[in-house]
Design an enzyme around this catalytic site. Structure first.
Site, PDB file in Angstrom:
ATOM      1  N   VAL A  26       0.838  -1.210   0.000  1.00  0.00           N
ATOM      2  CA  VAL A  26       0.000   0.000   0.000  1.00  0.00           C
ATOM      3  C   VAL A  26       0.867   1.252   0.000  1.00  0.00           C
ATOM      4  O   VAL A  26       0.645   2.188  -0.777  1.00  0.00           O
ATOM      5  CB  VAL A  26      -0.964   0.020   1.213  1.00  0.00           C
ATOM      6  N   ASN A  46      12.476  -1.445   6.569  1.00  0.00           N
ATOM      7  CA  ASN A  46      13.596  -2.340   6.895  1.00  0.00           C
ATOM      8  C   ASN A  46      13.466  -3.674   6.147  1.00  0.00           C
ATOM      9  O   ASN A  46      14.198  -4.613   6.434  1.00  0.00           O
ATOM     10  CB  ASN A  46      13.695  -2.585   8.406  1.00  0.00           C
ATOM     11  N   TYR A  75      17.153   7.488  13.025  1.00  0.00           N
ATOM     12  CA  TYR A  75      17.319   7.140  11.601  1.00  0.00           C
ATOM     13  C   TYR A  75      17.093   8.318  10.665  1.00  0.00           C
ATOM     14  O   TYR A  75      17.387   8.222   9.485  1.00  0.00           O
ATOM     15  CB  TYR A  75      16.449   5.939  11.194  1.00  0.00           C
ATOM     16  N   LEU A  94       2.597   3.518   8.000  1.00  0.00           N
ATOM     17  CA  LEU A  94       2.055   2.293   7.405  1.00  0.00           C
ATOM     18  C   LEU A  94       2.930   1.077   7.686  1.00  0.00           C
ATOM     19  O   LEU A  94       2.585  -0.033   7.264  1.00  0.00           O
ATOM     20  CB  LEU A  94       1.884   2.453   5.881  1.00  0.00           C
ATOM     21  N   LYS A 126       5.510  15.811  17.509  1.00  0.00           N
ATOM     22  CA  LYS A 126       5.202  16.782  18.569  1.00  0.00           C
ATOM     23  C   LYS A 126       6.410  17.708  18.828  1.00  0.00           C
ATOM     24  O   LYS A 126       6.252  18.900  18.984  1.00  0.00           O
ATOM     25  CB  LYS A 126       4.815  16.011  19.843  1.00  0.00           C
ATOM     26  N   ALA A 137      -2.245   4.061   9.807  1.00  0.00           N
ATOM     27  CA  ALA A 137      -2.885   2.968   9.084  1.00  0.00           C
ATOM     28  C   ALA A 137      -3.364   1.926  10.082  1.00  0.00           C
ATOM     29  O   ALA A 137      -2.634   1.018  10.461  1.00  0.00           O
ATOM     30  CB  ALA A 137      -1.899   2.342   8.099  1.00  0.00           C
ATOM     31  N   TYR A 168      -1.476  -8.429  15.809  1.00  0.00           N
ATOM     32  CA  TYR A 168      -1.885  -7.430  14.818  1.00  0.00           C
ATOM     33  C   TYR A 168      -3.109  -6.658  15.296  1.00  0.00           C
ATOM     34  O   TYR A 168      -3.094  -5.426  15.360  1.00  0.00           O
ATOM     35  CB  TYR A 168      -2.171  -8.130  13.491  1.00  0.00           C
ATOM     36  N   LYS A 172      -2.890  -2.875  16.466  1.00  0.00           N
ATOM     37  CA  LYS A 172      -3.590  -1.769  15.793  1.00  0.00           C
ATOM     38  C   LYS A 172      -4.499  -1.030  16.771  1.00  0.00           C
ATOM     39  O   LYS A 172      -4.629   0.193  16.705  1.00  0.00           O
ATOM     40  CB  LYS A 172      -4.419  -2.299  14.614  1.00  0.00           C
ATOM     41  N   TYR A 182      -2.445  11.392  21.894  1.00  0.00           N
ATOM     42  CA  TYR A 182      -1.743  12.559  21.323  1.00  0.00           C
ATOM     43  C   TYR A 182      -2.735  13.615  20.839  1.00  0.00           C
ATOM     44  O   TYR A 182      -2.444  14.806  20.869  1.00  0.00           O
ATOM     45  CB  TYR A 182      -0.791  12.130  20.195  1.00  0.00           C
TER      46      TYR A 182
END
Ligand code: UDP
Length: 338
Positions: A26, A46, A75, A94, A126, A137, A168, A172, A182
């Site tokens: 996606v 990765n 990173y 995502l 932030k 996602a 999963y 999520k 947040y």
């Protein structure tokens, strides 16, 4: 397919956008569309499930090979890429294994990238640009094995908290929780997409999902593997439609702080899916001896269909591509990439 560019989408011109999981199915389509709309995009992946071949070659695209579980400060410092703690206008998160066999192969990666990863990316936004927008996602999996059909956003779901899919599903759900914190505590502009089953070119033939498995099997004239009795349902959205929905969700002012289902409400049983795919690939009707029934995996949801009226109202979005058209394009991709 007719997809016009809306005024909100043209606002992406020259914007700086981070997409985690950039080499995924996606996300790679999303990146292509963002670049088309004039954005400058940084992709992070990765390659746990993403693939290098999905990455674009484009002057406004930069790629960083990194694990989106880690703090972005670590990173996003790449002098050779001319990046040092950039201020992103949009972050699309995502990164996550997404097919059941793959997230069950990488359960820790899956819950960590959706929890630690989400928290760290939001913390980064932030600190560096609290006016930026964060698009998470999420998944239809937050509804688990739903008792409400079709699924509306105000349904809280029916999830096994400690089952084979929970790395999963609960990952999520916790990701959504973090987004909500947040929003409420720090007034960050977070928008959540609950993405339903999606298919199209660049689906990894090895990902073990229903569409990729059935196309691969039909192309090889092998029997189709149906888990359980095949009466369970799914609703399939073509990836180009989903990407338009994601971009509209990110850019439309009326979507601020919203959680929206994005998917195609066109619902099929798995058996019907097999019949349609067999016909689309071979030009023939499937015979019963071409079907192999196998065990139903644990916690496999019995029904799944998005109610997209909220996305239709707020974004004016609905999918345009029929299952027949989308399959044609997906099968073409599989034929070329075998
Ligand atoms: N499925 C199947 N045969 C396959 C792969 C999947 O019958 O080779 C079924 C699976 O049990 C589920 C549905 O198809 O009911 C969709 O599975 P998928 O892995 O694509 O994703 P899910 O929607 O379950 O996350």
């Amino acid at each position: 397919m007719v997809q016009t560019t809306t005024q909100h989408q043209t606002n992406l011109n020259h914007k700086l956008v981070l997409v985690t999981g950039g080499a995924g199915f996606v996300a790679s389509h999303l990146i292509d569309k963002l670049l088309d709309l004039g954005a400058r995009v940084v992709g992070v992946d990765n390659f746990v499930t993403g693939r290098k071949q999905n990455l674009p070659q484009h002057p406004d695209f930069k790629f960083i090979e990194a694990d989106a579980i880690q703090p972005p400060e670590q990173y996003l410092v790449k002098p050779e890429l001319d990046l040092d703690q950039p201020k992103f206008d949009y972050i699309f998160h995502l990164a996550s294994p997404a097919s059941p066999p793959r997230y069950q192969e990488y359960p820790q990666v899956t819950y960590r990238v959706n929890t630690f990863g989400t928290d760290r990316l939001l913390e980064y936004l932030k600190k560096t640009n609290p006016q930026g927008k964060f698009i998470y996602a999420s998944s239809s999996e937050v509804y688990g094995d739903p008792e409400v059909h079709p699924q509306t956003e105000d349904y809280w779901g029916n999830v096994n908290p400690n089952g084979v899919r929970s790395c999963y599903d609960e990952g999520k759900r916790m990701g959504e929780t973090i987004c909500g914190v947040y929003t409420r505590e720090f007034d960050i502009d977070v928008r959540i997409a609950r993405i339903f089953n999606t298919y199209g070119p660049r689906l990894n033939p090895q990902d073990g999902r229903v569409i990729s498995n059935f196309i691969k099997q039909a192309l090889a004239h092998q029997s189709i593997s149906i888990y359980g009795d095949g009466a369970q349902t799914r609703s399939y959205c073509f990836v180009a439609d989903l990407v338009v929905g994601l971009i509209e969700l990110a850019t439309n002012p009326s979507a601020k702080g919203q959680t929206l289902n994005l998917g195609n409400p066109d619902e099929y049983t798995v058996i019907k899916t097999a019949e349609i795919i067999w016909q689309a690939v071979t030009g023939e009707s499937i015979r019963s001896n071409q079907i192999q029934y196998m065990n139903l995996p644990g916690d496999d949801p019995a029904r799944r269909q998005p109610d997209i009226s909220k996305a239709q109202e707020l974004l004016g979005w609905s999918p345009q591509v029929t299952f027949a058209d989308g399959l044609k394009r997906t099968v073409e991709f599989f034929r070329k990439n075998e």
